[in-house]
Design a protein around this motif. Structure first.
Motif, mmCIF file in Angstrom:
data_model
loop_
_atom_site.group_PDB
_atom_site.id
_atom_site.type_symbol
_atom_site.label_atom_id
_atom_site.label_comp_id
_atom_site.label_asym_id
_atom_site.label_seq_id
_atom_site.Cartn_x
_atom_site.Cartn_y
_atom_site.Cartn_z
ATOM 1 N N TRP A 3 39.174 37.379 72.002
ATOM 2 C CA TRP A 3 38.998 36.344 71.006
ATOM 3 C C TRP A 3 38.035 35.328 71.574
ATOM 4 N N HIS A 5 35.735 31.497 70.268
ATOM 5 C CA HIS A 5 35.438 30.574 69.179
ATOM 6 C C HIS A 5 33.953 30.544 68.868
ATOM 7 N N ARG A 21 37.923 38.086 66.586
ATOM 8 C CA ARG A 21 39.016 38.732 67.337
ATOM 9 C C ARG A 21 38.928 40.237 67.139
ATOM 10 N N THR A 37 38.873 34.937 62.287
ATOM 11 C CA THR A 37 39.186 33.713 61.534
ATOM 12 C C THR A 37 37.890 33.085 61.031
ATOM 13 N N ARG A 39 36.446 29.463 59.636
ATOM 14 C CA ARG A 39 36.736 28.051 59.400
ATOM 15 C C ARG A 39 35.857 27.569 58.253
ATOM 16 N N ASN A 69 45.700 28.780 56.805
ATOM 17 C CA ASN A 69 46.318 27.641 57.475
ATOM 18 C C ASN A 69 45.564 26.423 56.980
ATOM 19 N N GLY A 72 43.838 23.303 59.709
ATOM 20 C CA GLY A 72 43.971 23.316 61.167
ATOM 21 C C GLY A 72 43.878 21.901 61.706
ATOM 22 N N SER A 73 44.296 21.698 62.941
ATOM 23 C CA SER A 73 44.171 20.337 63.490
ATOM 24 C C SER A 73 42.717 19.927 63.628
ATOM 25 N N THR A 74 41.812 20.891 63.608
ATOM 26 C CA THR A 74 40.400 20.553 63.627
ATOM 27 C C THR A 74 39.985 19.893 62.319
ATOM 28 N N ILE A 78 41.558 26.988 57.533
ATOM 29 C CA ILE A 78 41.470 28.117 58.450
ATOM 30 C C ILE A 78 41.887 29.370 57.687
ATOM 31 N N LEU A 80 42.616 33.128 58.049
ATOM 32 C CA LEU A 80 42.958 33.982 59.191
ATOM 33 C C LEU A 80 42.882 35.463 58.853
ATOM 34 N N ARG A 110 31.963 19.765 65.762
ATOM 35 C CA ARG A 110 33.005 20.282 64.890
ATOM 36 C C ARG A 110 32.971 19.580 63.539
ATOM 37 N N LYS A 151 32.897 21.385 72.826
ATOM 38 C CA LYS A 151 32.914 20.898 71.440
ATOM 39 C C LYS A 151 32.677 19.390 71.374
HETATM 40 C C1 HEM Z 1 45.334 36.986 67.222
HETATM 41 C C2 HEM Z 1 45.475 36.004 68.066
HETATM 42 C C3 HEM Z 1 45.160 34.565 67.723
HETATM 43 C C4 HEM Z 1 45.117 33.931 66.506
HETATM 44 C C5 HEM Z 1 45.389 34.509 65.129
HETATM 45 C C6 HEM Z 1 44.733 32.556 66.766
HETATM 46 C C7 HEM Z 1 44.541 31.605 65.773
HETATM 47 C C8 HEM Z 1 43.960 30.389 65.993
HETATM 48 C C9 HEM Z 1 43.609 29.452 64.969
HETATM 49 C C10 HEM Z 1 43.850 29.645 63.512
HETATM 50 C C11 HEM Z 1 43.035 28.383 65.564
HETATM 51 C C12 HEM Z 1 42.541 27.128 64.888
HETATM 52 C C13 HEM Z 1 43.719 26.239 64.789
HETATM 53 C C14 HEM Z 1 43.416 24.841 64.404
HETATM 54 O O1 HEM Z 1 42.277 24.382 64.543
HETATM 55 O O2 HEM Z 1 44.365 24.162 63.984
HETATM 56 C C15 HEM Z 1 43.026 28.629 66.963
HETATM 57 C C16 HEM Z 1 42.521 27.769 67.873
HETATM 58 C C17 HEM Z 1 42.732 27.909 69.212
HETATM 59 N N1 HEM Z 1 43.318 28.991 69.856
HETATM 60 FE FE1 HEM Z 1 43.970 30.657 68.998
HETATM 61 N N2 HEM Z 1 44.574 32.371 68.100
HETATM 62 C C18 HEM Z 1 44.820 33.565 68.725
HETATM 63 C C19 HEM Z 1 44.801 33.803 70.076
HETATM 64 C C20 HEM Z 1 44.649 32.805 71.022
HETATM 65 C C21 HEM Z 1 44.902 32.965 72.436
HETATM 66 C C22 HEM Z 1 45.386 34.273 73.071
HETATM 67 C C23 HEM Z 1 44.661 31.747 73.016
HETATM 68 C C24 HEM Z 1 44.767 31.295 74.441
HETATM 69 C C25 HEM Z 1 45.460 31.932 75.397
HETATM 70 C C26 HEM Z 1 44.227 30.848 71.978
HETATM 71 C C27 HEM Z 1 43.850 29.538 72.173
HETATM 72 C C28 HEM Z 1 43.345 28.724 71.193
HETATM 73 C C29 HEM Z 1 42.747 27.423 71.444
HETATM 74 C C30 HEM Z 1 42.594 26.738 72.789
HETATM 75 C C31 HEM Z 1 42.359 26.923 70.185
HETATM 76 C C32 HEM Z 1 41.639 25.612 69.904
HETATM 77 C C33 HEM Z 1 40.187 25.937 70.016
HETATM 78 C C34 HEM Z 1 39.230 24.871 69.678
HETATM 79 O O3 HEM Z 1 39.591 23.805 69.137
HETATM 80 O O4 HEM Z 1 38.045 25.158 69.962
HETATM 81 N N3 HEM Z 1 44.248 31.514 70.778
HETATM 82 N N4 HEM Z 1 43.597 29.850 67.209
#
Ligand code: HEM
Ligand code: HEM
Ligand code: SF4
Ligand code: SF4
Length: 282
Positions: A3, A5, A21, A37, A39, A69, A72-74, A78, A80, A110, A151
């Motif tokens: 995965w 961003h 992803r 995903t 955005r 979603n 998102g907090s961003t 979102i 998905l 962002r 970011k």
């Molecule tokens: C299929 C697996 C995953 C899905 C569906 C997923 C989904 C998402 C979504 C929807 C967001 C945006 C949330 C928001 O802004 O409120 C997000 C952000 C994030 N996710 Fe995941 N995630 C996955 C796997 C992972 C993994 C494995 C990690 C770390 C070990 C991770 C770390 C993060 C981080 C750090 C953000 C914030 C990124 C940013 O603001 O640039 N994610 N994820």
């Protein structure tokens, strides 16, 4: 799986907005072989018509997983879970049929966000939506093409209550404020003290009760710039830090001033190791 961003998959010309992803074992998990995903840049203050919301849901049911979603907090909507071949068709429909765009992800600017501002809140000292729209349009390149080491977020709140928590979450926070005096309706202050009104706008109990103005307001003013003589409330505005406490407790009696503008802060970060850093006024 993998995965990221931005960077592994996206739409033509954009480096952000799609969080790719891919599953490393598509043979075992064919249904999530791809689960990207998208955005979507939310309108300022997240005002939608139900028509637009329905259309977005229709696009996502047809071309994505249907899972959303909001938000998102961003700030973004979102969406998905979709596959690589659907990214361009979805992007086309969003931009050409709904007039909407992808938001930010990865090391770009962002999607800017803001509080409801003047649309619904009488305390708003600035037009948060206008500012957000302006920043969004001005920095299109920075929003869509990651070019920074990390970011970068802009968030705008209409008053120091800072309902989008800009001060803790945005590299650049724009927070409405005033430099004249807090407007006081002495009659209404007396009504709070006399138990005729509900303190705190009903946030801590919806019953009318006599407000202990000394204990609940004056003593809690961080700069001790208020005084109550039993009849009138006096504020030494030159010492007021615009913390909003007194206004929040007595919203019917106190209001921000009228000579309004914004305070700009920079440098907030939520780094995982060192803990939250608040923005500093510039
Ligand atoms: C299929 C697996 C995953 C899905 C569906 C997923 C989904 C998402 C979504 C929807 C967001 C945006 C949330 C928001 O802004 O409120 C997000 C952000 C994030 N996710 Fe995941 N995630 C996955 C796997 C992972 C993994 C494995 C990690 C770390 C070990 C991770 C770390 C993060 C981080 C750090 C953000 C914030 C990124 C940013 O603001 O640039 N994610 N994820
Ligand atoms: C008791 C432990 C923790 C607490 C109380 C906590 C609390 C918080 C809070 C309050 C936020 C801000 C949310 C917002 O308003 O946007 C946040 C964001 C975040 N936290 Fe934590 N956290 C904890 C542990 C962790 C750990 C262990 C990790 C990573 C391994 C983590 C990663 C993150 C990330 C990446 C964000 C930014 C999300 C975004 O992109 O908006 N946190 N956390
Ligand atoms: S930040 Fe201030 S102006 Fe914006 S919604 Fe919150 S209280 Fe109202
Ligand atoms: S806004 Fe805060 S600092 Fe200013 S008078 Fe009210 S309680 Fe005191």
């Amino acid at each position: 799986g993998h995965w990221k961003h931005g960077g592994i998959v996206g739409v033509f010309g954009y480096g952000g907005g799609v969080i790719g992803r891919y599953c490393d074992r598509p043979d075992l998990f064919p249904n999530v072989a791809h689960f990207h995903t998208m955005r979507v840049n939310q309108p300022a203050s997240k005002f939608y018509s139900t028509e637009v919301l329905r259309k977005i849901c229709d696009i996502w049911e047809e071309k994505g997983s249907g899972l959303t979603n909001m938000h998102g907090s961003t700030g973004d909507m979102i969406l998905l879970g979709t596959t690589t071949d659907q990214l361009e068709p979805i992007f086309y429909e969003l931009t050409h049929e709904l007039g909407m765009d992808l938001g930010g992800s990865g090391s770009n600017m962002r999607t800017p966000s803001c509080c409801v501002g003047k649309a619904r809140c009488e305390w708003s000292c600035i037009d948060t939506q206008d500012i957000t729209y302006d920043i969004t349009m001005r920095y299109q390149d920075e929003l869509h093409r990651p070019m920074f080491p990390y970011k970068f977020k802009f968030k705008t709140s209409g008053c120091p209550n800072d309902c989008v928590a800009a001060i803790a979450r945005a590299d650049c926070s724009i927070i409405g404020t005033w430099r004249d005096k807090i407007r006081i309706d002495q009659e209404a202050v007396r009504a709070y003290v006399g138990g005729e009104l509900v303190p705190n706008g009903g946030a801590h109990g919806t019953e009318k009760r006599a407000l202990d103005i000394q204990k609940e307001v004056i003593d809690l003013c961080p700069t001790k710039c208020m005084e109550w003589d039993g009849k009138n409330l006096k504020i030494w505005d030159e010492d007021c830090t615009r913390c909003m406490h007194c206004i929040n407790v007595m919203p019917r009696a106190l209001r921000p001033g009228q000579d309004v503008g914004a305070t700009i802060l920079v440098g907030a970060k939520a780094p995982i190791l060192e803990g939250a850093q608040l923005g500093s006024v510039v």
